[in-house]
Design an enzyme around this catalytic site. Structure first.
Site, PDB file in Angstrom:
ATOM      1  N   LYS A 172       0.736  -1.197  -0.349  1.00 50.97           N
ATOM      2  CA  LYS A 172       0.121  -0.026  -0.167  1.00 50.97           C
ATOM      3  C   LYS A 172       0.878   1.227   0.104  1.00 50.97           C
ATOM      4  CE  LYS A 172      -3.246   2.989   0.564  1.00 50.97           C
ATOM      5  NZ  LYS A 172      -4.343   3.095  -0.281  1.00 50.97           N
ATOM      6  N   LYS A 240      -0.653  11.600   6.444  1.00 50.83           N
ATOM      7  CA  LYS A 240      -0.530  10.404   7.395  1.00 50.83           C
ATOM      8  C   LYS A 240       0.123   9.231   6.528  1.00 50.83           C
ATOM      9  CE  LYS A 240      -3.491   7.352   7.295  1.00 50.83           C
ATOM     10  NZ  LYS A 240      -3.915   6.175   6.740  1.00 50.83           N
TER      11      LYS A 240
HETATM   12  P1  NAP Z   1     -12.590   8.881   7.183  1.00 54.75           P
HETATM   13  O1  NAP Z   1     -13.677   9.320   6.502  1.00 54.75           O
HETATM   14  O2  NAP Z   1     -11.839  10.016   7.845  1.00 54.75           O
HETATM   15  O3  NAP Z   1     -13.023   7.832   8.328  1.00 54.75           O
HETATM   16  C1  NAP Z   1     -12.419   7.637   9.448  1.00 54.75           C
HETATM   17  C2  NAP Z   1     -12.992   6.545  10.300  1.00 54.75           C
HETATM   18  O4  NAP Z   1     -12.250   6.018  11.299  1.00 54.75           O
HETATM   19  C3  NAP Z   1     -14.431   7.134  10.856  1.00 54.75           C
HETATM   20  O5  NAP Z   1     -15.248   6.029  10.967  1.00 54.75           O
HETATM   21  C4  NAP Z   1     -13.912   7.536  12.231  1.00 54.75           C
HETATM   22  O6  NAP Z   1     -14.803   7.381  13.333  1.00 54.75           O
HETATM   23  C5  NAP Z   1     -12.992   6.407  12.758  1.00 54.75           C
HETATM   24  N1  NAP Z   1     -11.935   6.643  13.804  1.00 54.75           N
HETATM   25  C6  NAP Z   1     -10.765   7.332  13.714  1.00 54.75           C
HETATM   26  N2  NAP Z   1     -10.170   7.305  14.828  1.00 54.75           N
HETATM   27  C7  NAP Z   1     -10.895   6.431  15.471  1.00 54.75           C
HETATM   28  C8  NAP Z   1     -10.651   6.008  16.797  1.00 54.75           C
HETATM   29  N3  NAP Z   1      -9.437   6.263  17.604  1.00 54.75           N
HETATM   30  N4  NAP Z   1     -11.541   5.019  17.181  1.00 54.75           N
HETATM   31  C9  NAP Z   1     -12.438   4.736  16.589  1.00 54.75           C
HETATM   32  N5  NAP Z   1     -12.818   5.104  15.170  1.00 54.75           N
HETATM   33  C10 NAP Z   1     -12.050   5.927  14.874  1.00 54.75           C
HETATM   34  O7  NAP Z   1     -11.426   8.234   6.684  1.00 54.75           O
HETATM   35  P2  NAP Z   1     -11.660   7.170   5.306  1.00 54.75           P
HETATM   36  O8  NAP Z   1     -11.142   8.088   3.916  1.00 54.75           O
HETATM   37  O9  NAP Z   1     -12.754   6.328   5.367  1.00 54.75           O
HETATM   38  O10 NAP Z   1     -10.183   6.249   5.443  1.00 54.75           O
HETATM   39  C11 NAP Z   1     -10.226   5.019   6.191  1.00 54.75           C
HETATM   40  C12 NAP Z   1      -8.955   4.458   5.978  1.00 54.75           C
HETATM   41  O11 NAP Z   1      -8.751   3.886   4.964  1.00 54.75           O
HETATM   42  C13 NAP Z   1      -7.554   5.275   6.492  1.00 54.75           C
HETATM   43  O12 NAP Z   1      -6.526   4.609   6.856  1.00 54.75           O
HETATM   44  C14 NAP Z   1      -7.326   5.851   5.012  1.00 54.75           C
HETATM   45  O13 NAP Z   1      -6.030   6.191   4.644  1.00 54.75           O
HETATM   46  C15 NAP Z   1      -7.752   4.462   4.170  1.00 54.75           C
HETATM   47  N6  NAP Z   1      -7.988   4.760   2.636  1.00 54.75           N
HETATM   48  C16 NAP Z   1      -8.822   5.866   2.309  1.00 54.75           C
HETATM   49  C17 NAP Z   1      -9.053   5.925   0.809  1.00 54.75           C
HETATM   50  C18 NAP Z   1      -9.850   7.122   0.479  1.00 54.75           C
HETATM   51  O14 NAP Z   1      -9.706   7.255  -0.762  1.00 54.75           O
HETATM   52  N7  NAP Z   1     -10.659   7.560   1.284  1.00 54.75           N
HETATM   53  C19 NAP Z   1      -8.325   5.386  -0.082  1.00 54.75           C
HETATM   54  C20 NAP Z   1      -7.652   4.206   0.538  1.00 54.75           C
HETATM   55  C21 NAP Z   1      -7.408   3.816   1.890  1.00 54.75           C
HETATM   56  P3  NAP Z   1     -15.712   8.919  13.527  1.00 54.75           P
HETATM   57  O15 NAP Z   1     -17.076   8.696  12.447  1.00 54.75           O
HETATM   58  O16 NAP Z   1     -16.265   8.850  14.821  1.00 54.75           O
HETATM   59  O17 NAP Z   1     -14.810   9.920  13.042  1.00 54.75           O
END
Ligand code: NAP
Length: 296
Positions: A172, A240
Site C-alpha cells: 500500500k 499520514k
Molecule cells: P474517514 O472518512 O476520515 O473515516 C475514518 C473512520 O475512522 C471514521 O469512521 C472514524 O470514526 C474512525 N476513527 C478514527 N479514529 C478512531 C478511533 N480512535 N477510534 C474509533 N474510530 C476511529 O477516513 P476514510 O477516508 O474512510 O479512510 C479510512 C482508512 O482507509 C484510512 O486508513 C485511509 O488512509 C484508508 N484509505 C482511504 C482512501 C480514500 O480514498 N478515502 C483510499 C484508500 C485507503 P468517526 O466517524 O467517529 O470519526
C-alpha cells in the site's frame, strides 16, 4: 458456515464497503465511534454494536477501517477493544492504511489469543468503495486469505495476496508513492494548460486515453478543473500515508526525493487550513507558487 461479519469504522470508505458486504448477503454488525454514522447501515439491515468488543463478540470476521495507526491500536487492543471479545479462531482484517511494523505487533498480540489477522489495505477511492471495485493488497497466511476471499470480493475487484503479515501495508505504501507522484504530474500538466489558456476539459479528454491516462487524471483531474475540492481522500490522511512512506524509506536507507517534495507541498496546504480538502488540491499548492491563486 456463513461467516458473520463485523465492520468497525464507517467513514468515507467504510460506508460503501459495509453496504457492499450487506448486499453480498453476509449478516453484518457495525460499530462506529460517532454513532450517527451507523444509521444508514442499520436502515439497510445491519445490527449496531455498543463497542468494538461487542462487535467482535457477535461475529467471526471483524473488519477495521479507521484512520491511522493509533486508531487501529485503539479499536483492537484498547479499552473495549476487539481483542477482549474475539473468539479463538476468529479473523481480524484491518483495511486501514497504517504502519507495517505496528501491523505485525497487533497480529502477534491477536495470535497470542488464538485470533488470526490479515492486513488488507485498499486503493480505488471513495468511488471504488461505493461500487465494490477496490484493489485490495493482502498480507498474512494463505489459508486465512482464502477464508476471507468471499468477503473481500464483496468489496473489491482485484484481491492480491502479496506476502506475510505487514506485506499488504508495505505494498500500500508503494501504491501511495505512485499515487502522489501521478497527482503531482497531473497538477503540473493542468497548471501548464491553465497558463496556456487551453480548454481544460478538452485537454483532459485528449490525453486521458493515451500514455498519460490514469485514474488520478480522470477522476481527480476532472474534479480539480471543476473547482470541486471535496475529498475522496483528504490531504490530512494523504499526509499520514506519506509520513508512513518516508519513515519506512528512512529505515530502509533509501532516498525518496519526489515523495519528500510532495509531502512538503501538501504541508503548505495544511498550513493554509486546507487539510480536509481532497488530495487533488495539490494543484492549489502549485497555483500559489505560480502566483495564479490568491489567498483562500
Ligand atoms: P474517514 O472518512 O476520515 O473515516 C475514518 C473512520 O475512522 C471514521 O469512521 C472514524 O470514526 C474512525 N476513527 C478514527 N479514529 C478512531 C478511533 N480512535 N477510534 C474509533 N474510530 C476511529 O477516513 P476514510 O477516508 O474512510 O479512510 C479510512 C482508512 O482507509 C484510512 O486508513 C485511509 O488512509 C484508508 N484509505 C482511504 C482512501 C480514500 O480514498 N478515502 C483510499 C484508500 C485507503 P468517526 O466517524 O467517529 O470519526
Amino acid at each position: 458456515m456463513k461467516e458473520k461479519v463485523g465492520f468497525i469504522g464507517l467513514g468515507i470508505m467504510g460506508q460503501g464497503m459495509a453496504h457492499n458486504i450487506l448486499k453480498a448477503g453476509f449478516p453484518l454488525t457495525v460499530w462506529n465511534r460517532t454513532a450517527a454514522r451507523m444509521a444508514p447501515l442499520v436502515g439497510a439491515g445491519a445490527a449496531a454494536a455498543r463497542s468494538p468488543a461487542d462487535c467482535a463478540a457477535q461475529t467471526t470476521i471483524i473488519i477495521t477501517c479507521v484512520s491511522d495507526t493509533p486508531d487501529v491500536k485503539q479499536v483492537i487492543l484498547g479499552e473495549n477493544g476487539v481483542i477482549y471479545a474475539a473468539a479463538p479462531g476468529s479473523l481480524v482484517i484491518d483495511m486501514s492504511t497504517i504502519s507495517p511494523q505496528v501491523t505485525q505487533q497487533v497480529a502477534a498480540a491477536l495470535a497470542a489469543k488464538g485470533v488470526q489477522m490479515l492486513d488488507a489495505p485498499i486503493s480505488g477511492g471513495s468511488e471504488g468503495a461505493a461500487k465494490g471495485t477496490l484493489s485490495i493488497m493482502v498480507g498474512g497466511e494463505a489459508s486465512q486469505v482464502e477464508r476471507a476471499r468471499p468477503v473481500l470480493q464483496a468489496m473489491g475487484q482485484k484481491i492480491t495476496h502479496v506476502g506475510g503479515a505487514g506485506a499488504g501495508q508495505m505494498v500500500k505504501l508503494v501504491n501511495q508513492i505512485v499515487v502522489v507522484g501521478t497527482m503531482l504530474a497531473v497538477a503540473e500538466g493542468l497548471l501548464f494548460a491553465q497558463a496556456g489558456e487551453l480548454d481544460l476539459d478538452k485537454t483532459i479528454e485528449a490525453i486521458a486515453g493515451g500514455a498519460a491516462g490514469s485514474w488520478m487524471l480522470s477522476n481527480r483531474g476532472t474534479q480539480a478543473i471543476a473547482d470541486d475540492w471535496r475529498p475522496g481522500f483528504t490531504i490530512d490522511l494523504q499526509q499520514k500515508d506519506l509520513k508512513l512512506v518516508l519513515e519506512a524509506a528512512a529505515s530502509l536507507g533509501i532516498p525518496l526525493l519526489g515523495t519528500s517534495l510532495i509531502h512538503n507541498l501538501y504541508r503548505t496546504l495544511q498550513a493554509r487550513g486546507l487539510g480536509q480538502e481532497g488530495n487533488h488540491a495539490l494543484l492549489k499548492a502549485l497555483e500559489y507558487l505560480a502566483g495564479r491563486r490568491g489567498g483562500d
